[in-house]
Scaffold this active site. Structure first.
Site, PDB file in Angstrom:
ATOM      1  N   ASP A  71     -23.820  -5.687  32.237  1.00  0.00           N
ATOM      2  CA  ASP A  71     -23.464  -6.943  32.551  1.00  0.00           C
ATOM      3  C   ASP A  71     -23.802  -7.434  33.823  1.00  0.00           C
ATOM      4  OD1 ASP A  71     -21.603  -9.174  31.929  1.00  0.00           O
ATOM      5  OD2 ASP A  71     -20.649  -8.451  33.617  1.00  0.00           O
ATOM      6  N   LYS A 115      -0.791   7.747 -13.207  1.00  0.00           N
ATOM      7  CA  LYS A 115      -0.936   6.494 -12.577  1.00  0.00           C
ATOM      8  C   LYS A 115       0.043   6.162 -11.533  1.00  0.00           C
ATOM      9  CE  LYS A 115      -1.478   1.362 -13.987  1.00  0.00           C
ATOM     10  NZ  LYS A 115      -1.419   0.670 -15.332  1.00  0.00           N
ATOM     11  N   TRP A 116       0.041   6.207 -10.256  1.00  0.00           N
ATOM     12  CA  TRP A 116       1.230   5.910  -9.209  1.00  0.00           C
ATOM     13  C   TRP A 116       1.027   4.740  -9.029  1.00  0.00           C
ATOM     14  CZ3 TRP A 116       3.581  10.241  -6.160  1.00  0.00           C
ATOM     15  CH2 TRP A 116       4.192   9.708  -5.140  1.00  0.00           C
ATOM     16  N   ASP A 117       2.110   3.902  -9.432  1.00  0.00           N
ATOM     17  CA  ASP A 117       2.269   2.365  -9.327  1.00  0.00           C
ATOM     18  C   ASP A 117       3.214   2.111  -8.004  1.00  0.00           C
ATOM     19  OD1 ASP A 117       1.934  -0.219  -9.665  1.00  0.00           O
ATOM     20  OD2 ASP A 117       2.427  -0.324 -11.791  1.00  0.00           O
ATOM     21  N   ASN A 120       5.110  -1.854  -7.111  1.00  0.00           N
ATOM     22  CA  ASN A 120       5.135  -2.951  -7.745  1.00  0.00           C
ATOM     23  C   ASN A 120       5.820  -4.034  -6.787  1.00  0.00           C
ATOM     24  OD1 ASN A 120       3.393  -3.165 -10.089  1.00  0.00           O
ATOM     25  ND2 ASN A 120       4.800  -1.890 -11.000  1.00  0.00           N
ATOM     26  N   CYS A 130      -2.072   2.297  -7.861  1.00  0.00           N
ATOM     27  CA  CYS A 130      -2.039   1.015  -8.547  1.00  0.00           C
ATOM     28  C   CYS A 130      -0.668   0.325  -7.568  1.00  0.00           C
ATOM     29  CB  CYS A 130      -1.716   1.330  -9.887  1.00  0.00           C
ATOM     30  SG  CYS A 130      -1.034  -0.440 -10.607  1.00  0.00           S
ATOM     31  N   ASP A 134      -4.342  -6.245 -12.295  1.00  0.00           N
ATOM     32  CA  ASP A 134      -3.690  -6.485 -13.429  1.00  0.00           C
ATOM     33  C   ASP A 134      -4.469  -7.487 -14.238  1.00  0.00           C
ATOM     34  OD1 ASP A 134      -1.942  -4.675 -13.128  1.00  0.00           O
ATOM     35  OD2 ASP A 134      -0.162  -6.059 -12.439  1.00  0.00           O
TER      36      ASP A 134
HETATM   37  C1  GLA Z   1       2.256  -2.923 -12.884  1.00  0.00           C
HETATM   38  C2  GLA Z   1       0.696  -2.369 -13.177  1.00  0.00           C
HETATM   39  C3  GLA Z   1       0.316  -2.635 -14.524  1.00  0.00           C
HETATM   40  C4  GLA Z   1       1.440  -2.029 -15.428  1.00  0.00           C
HETATM   41  C5  GLA Z   1       2.790  -2.349 -15.300  1.00  0.00           C
HETATM   42  C6  GLA Z   1       3.937  -1.545 -15.975  1.00  0.00           C
HETATM   43  O1  GLA Z   1       2.229  -4.522 -13.033  1.00  0.00           O
HETATM   44  O2  GLA Z   1      -0.315  -2.893 -12.104  1.00  0.00           O
HETATM   45  O3  GLA Z   1      -1.033  -1.898 -14.821  1.00  0.00           O
HETATM   46  O4  GLA Z   1       1.210  -0.563 -15.165  1.00  0.00           O
HETATM   47  O5  GLA Z   1       2.951  -2.457 -13.692  1.00  0.00           O
HETATM   48  O6  GLA Z   1       5.174  -2.125 -15.665  1.00  0.00           O
END
Ligand code: GLA
Length: 783
Positions: free
Chosen positions: A48, A476-478, A480, A525, A547
């Site tokens: 600089d 599958k560990w969700d 939501n 997920c 989804d």
């Molecule tokens: C979420 C997930 C879906 C499914 C539903 C089940 O919406 O993204 O793929 O597993 O929950 O309740």
């Protein structure tokens, strides 16, 4: 490769160079980040230049009257000493002093990458793959130590950066902001590319020219979110993914994040990334050290495709770990959209038998198998089998499914509790809520307090038991819902720390699980892709992308996701038509073509398929198996993007370009359409390729009553006769086969057969229709 000479630090990767120095006031001045350069002997031209002080600016000190920190590219700026850009760090001392003025103290260069044991997910690499520079800075007045860490991943062209702050004072400080990375660039002629959206439309690409001011890309939802992914790019060419100078940045974190992109009055750019200061606060007590999450940085002069490729290689090699790393992922059949909550063992077995018969490899039992769960209002937290639906239990179901030659997978949503549950009755204090306030529900459910060890222990025990009992191969560990009412009833820490402590709790639980179940394949997920990030990918090698499985929406979603994440991380299922999220009708072959550019699965009632559909899916699965390693781990390119065109052209390629698969997808059918050209700029000019479309079935129904032009008897739409003809007349896609030289393919492209355009039809006509597509196979001829 990292070296230091006269306090100028040079960090090389295979294709990039990053340089900074210690300047005359002992601050770190960023000098260069871009294409790899040779000698770094003469760096003075990049310094600089400041000989006169300007207007109302603030000079750093009396010895340097013309030096203002406000207009220098810095590595990690100070606060309160004349730099008025977004600060990377903010804290306050007990006397109210908020000044942060960090000076170079010392540094060390290490082969490999030392682990920090911070409880956060980390990238990894061995001594042959990476090198680390740690620069220690000291606050000018207070005893605070800032360590900046830079690890170069040579082949991936990625630099991993992070920071830590150690409090060597006798007093507690409140840390309000602590960025993982600051990158100051000398010019601002860039477009910012981010990935924005919401549930069912995650990570749509947004590109905008940088304007003066500050752009914030962030999440305050508690998760990395589908609103604004932490991955972003600055590119000089937003119109062509294959060209331009491009910087990419991402964060290894799954909670609230913020990226500030500031265009300064002097035409520079500052990029900050890290924990979101809006929801972050931390008490740093004497003797304690705080670590930021890691941030990853890359550069490519081959545009967005170049930076994406760097990220893909980095994630597959230095983020994903364990037994599924570079391992072919199984083809899934998931019962969710086939049955939702309404299933019996009989129905599941019927679906699984069909899955096995068609060639699928993993059967996943989704939501509804536990507690007394009949809909989404109950039972989260009660991880025991729902004997009403599955009277013989999970072990028996799993055994029968394994007996069909399938792997068995199970859905769970560990981070949640329903008020209608045994768990809530026993432990109301485990629900995240503020005393005296009614907690807000999301999908009828509440967060469990993962900051608490007793909660984590409960989850570990109850889920481990069920996974062992059911002998599961996949989980599958969700997750939501997003956060609300952030507060822990454990009261072991300042409540402002909740969001980050939740993430630390989650990560420690995930670490326990992956250590206890090293062979399990985890897919994360969060209502689809609400937590698609590098933090989760450190524990779970794949993520449910969205989804929304509608073919057209998925082109947007998977295309957007592909900028920062490899195909091997994206779950992609073929589902029913009309689609359950959009009610859009699209043909089965096109739904497969899109899902094939990801981790293939089916999520529809396979037991209701027609004979023709059975055959179609059997062929799709066989095709995917043959090309699986290319589709999951090939080098990925976008040559036409749906975000900018009516069409998308994506390519996966073997590293030596001897084999490629190209997806050609169109949004709407254009009457009397323009000519379609399949141009593959990365084709090897010295090779000759055979090019063929995948054999697909044309749905006779798609011609509607137009078939009466050739049919001896009148066929009505949706009538039995139409169904019968559709079942018996096997119509294949166009005959199209080429031998083409690689240079022609790269520089000009193949003129494809005409599309159906409202007049005639013959065996050569490409019938794609709305949301139609083809996959082309390109194979180099020998010799
Ligand atoms: C979420 C997930 C879906 C499914 C539903 C089940 O919406 O993204 O793929 O597993 O929950 O309740």
């Amino acid at each position: 490769m990292i070296h230091e000479k006269n306090l100028v630090f040079t960090l090389h990767t295979a294709w990039t160079t990053y340089i900074f120095r210690v300047n005359e006031t002992n601050h770190l001045e960023q000098l260069y980040y871009g294409r790899r350069i040779g000698t770094t002997d003469h760096m003075e031209p990049l310094y600089d230049k400041h000989t006169i002080s300007v207007g109302n600016s603030v000079s750093y000190d009396e010895e340097h009257p013309s030096l203002t920190l406000d207009n220098i590219c810095l590595e990690y700026s100070s606060y309160g000493k004349g730099d008025f850009r977004e600060p990377p760090i903010l804290f306050s001392r007990q006397n109210g002093d908020r000044i942060a003025d960090f000076h170079y103290k010392e540094h060390r260069i290490i082969k490999g990458k030392p682990r920090s044991f911070s409880g956060l997910p980390e990238s990894y690499g061995d001594k042959n793959q990476c090198m680390t520079l740690i620069v220690v800075l000291k606050e000018r007045v207070s005893a605070l130590r800032l360590e900046l860490s830079y690890t170069t991943f040579d082949q991936a062209n990625v630099i991993v950066r992070k920071a830590s702050l150690t409090n060597d004072m006798g007093e507690t400080i409140i840390l309000q902001r602590f960025s993982s990375l600051q990158l100051d660039l000398p010019t601002s002629d860039y477009s910012l590319v981010t990935f924005d959206g919401a549930w069912a439309r995650e990570r749509y690409r947004t590109a905008q020219r940088l304007r003066s001011g500050i752009h914030v890309n962030d999440s305050k939802t508690g998760v990395s979110s589908s609103r604004h992914n932490p991955c972003l790019f600055l590119t000089t060419n937003e119109d062509n993914d294959n060209q331009g100078d491009c910087y990419g940045c991402n964060l290894i974190y799954s909670g609230d994040h913020a990226q500030h992109i500031e265009t300064t009055p002097y035409g520079k750019v500052r990029l900050l990334t890290g924990l979101n200061p809006a929801t972050f606060s931390w008490q740093l007590h004497p003797g304690e050290k705080f670590h930021t999450p890691e941030a990853i940085l890359t550069f490519s002069h081959e545009g967005l495709n170049g930076t994406s490729r760097n990220f893909h290689r980095f994630i597959n090699s230095h983020i994903v770990r364990g037994s599924w790393k570079y391992h072919q992922r199984p083809i899934v059949v998931n019962n969710w959209e086939a049955t939702y909550f309404n299933f019996s063992e009989h129905a599941l077995l019927k679906l699984a038998r069909k899955a096995a018969d068609l060639g699928a490899e993993l059967f996943v039992l989704d939501d509804g198998w536990f507690g007394s769960r009949e809909d989404d209002t109950t039972s989260l937290g009660d991880w025991t089998v729902n004997t009403k639906k599955l009277p013989d239990g999970l072990a028996s179901l799993s055994k029968k499914i394994h007996g069909m030659g399938l792997l068995f997978g199970l859905w769970c949503e560990p981070e949640m509790v329903s008020r209608k549950s045994q768990l809530y009755r026993e432990h109301p204090e485990w629900l995240v809520s503020v005393p005296g306030r009614n907690p807000s529900p999301g999908r009828n459910q509440y967060l469990l307090d993962l900051t608490r060890e007793d909660v984590r222990d409960y989850l570990f025990e109850s889920l481990s038991n069920i996974w062992k009992l059911a002998n599961v191969d996949y989980v599958k560990w969700d997750m939501n819902r997003m956060f609300s009412d952030m507060y822990s009833n454990s009261e072991k820490f300042q409540q402002e720390e909740f969001n980050h402590r939740y993430m630390l709790g989650l990560y420690s639980l995930l670490q326990r699980f992956v250590e206890a179940f090293p062979q399990l394949l985890f897919e994360s997920c969060a209502s689809g892709g609400n937590r698609f990030d590098l933090g989760m990918l450190c524990y779970m090698p794949q993520t449910w992308t969205s989804d929304n499985t509608d073919a057209l929406s998925r082109v947007y979603i998977q295309e957007g996701t592909s900028y920062g994440y490899p195909l091997s991380s994206m779950g992609a299922h073929v589902s029913e038509s009309p689609n359950h999220q959009t009610l859009r009708v699209s043909n089965l072959e096109s739904r497969f073509n899109v899902a094939a550019f990801g981790l293939l699965g089916y999520e529809m009632d396979l037991s209701q398929l027609s004979t023709q559909e059975n055959e179609v899916i059997r062929n799709q699965i066989a095709f995917y198996k043959v090309h699986r390693s290319l589709l999951q781990y090939g080098e990925f390119f976008r040559f036409k993007t749906i975000a900018d065109n009516n069409q998308a052209i994506w390519v996966v390629s073997a590293p030596d370009r001897t084999e490629m698969l190209a997806l050609f997808f169109q949004t709407l059918n254009i009457p009397n359409p323009p000519t379609d050209i399949l141009r593959i700029p990365i084709a090897d000019p010295d090779l000759t390729y055979a090019v063929t479309p995948r054999r697909e079935r044309i749905d006779l129904k798609s011609f509607g009553t137009l078939v009466n032009m050739v049919s001896p008897i009148r066929i009505k739409n949706d009538g039995n006769l139409q169904r019968l003809v559709d079942e018996t007349v096997h119509l294949e896609n166009e005959l199209e086969y080429y031998i083409v030289n690689g240079d022609v393919l790269a520089y000009r492209g193949i003129v494809l057969n005409q599309q159906f355009g409202g007049t005639g039809y013959d065996k050569e006509t490409r019938v794609l229709g709305d949301f139609g597509s083809r996959i082309y196979h390109l194979k180099a001829l020998k010799g």
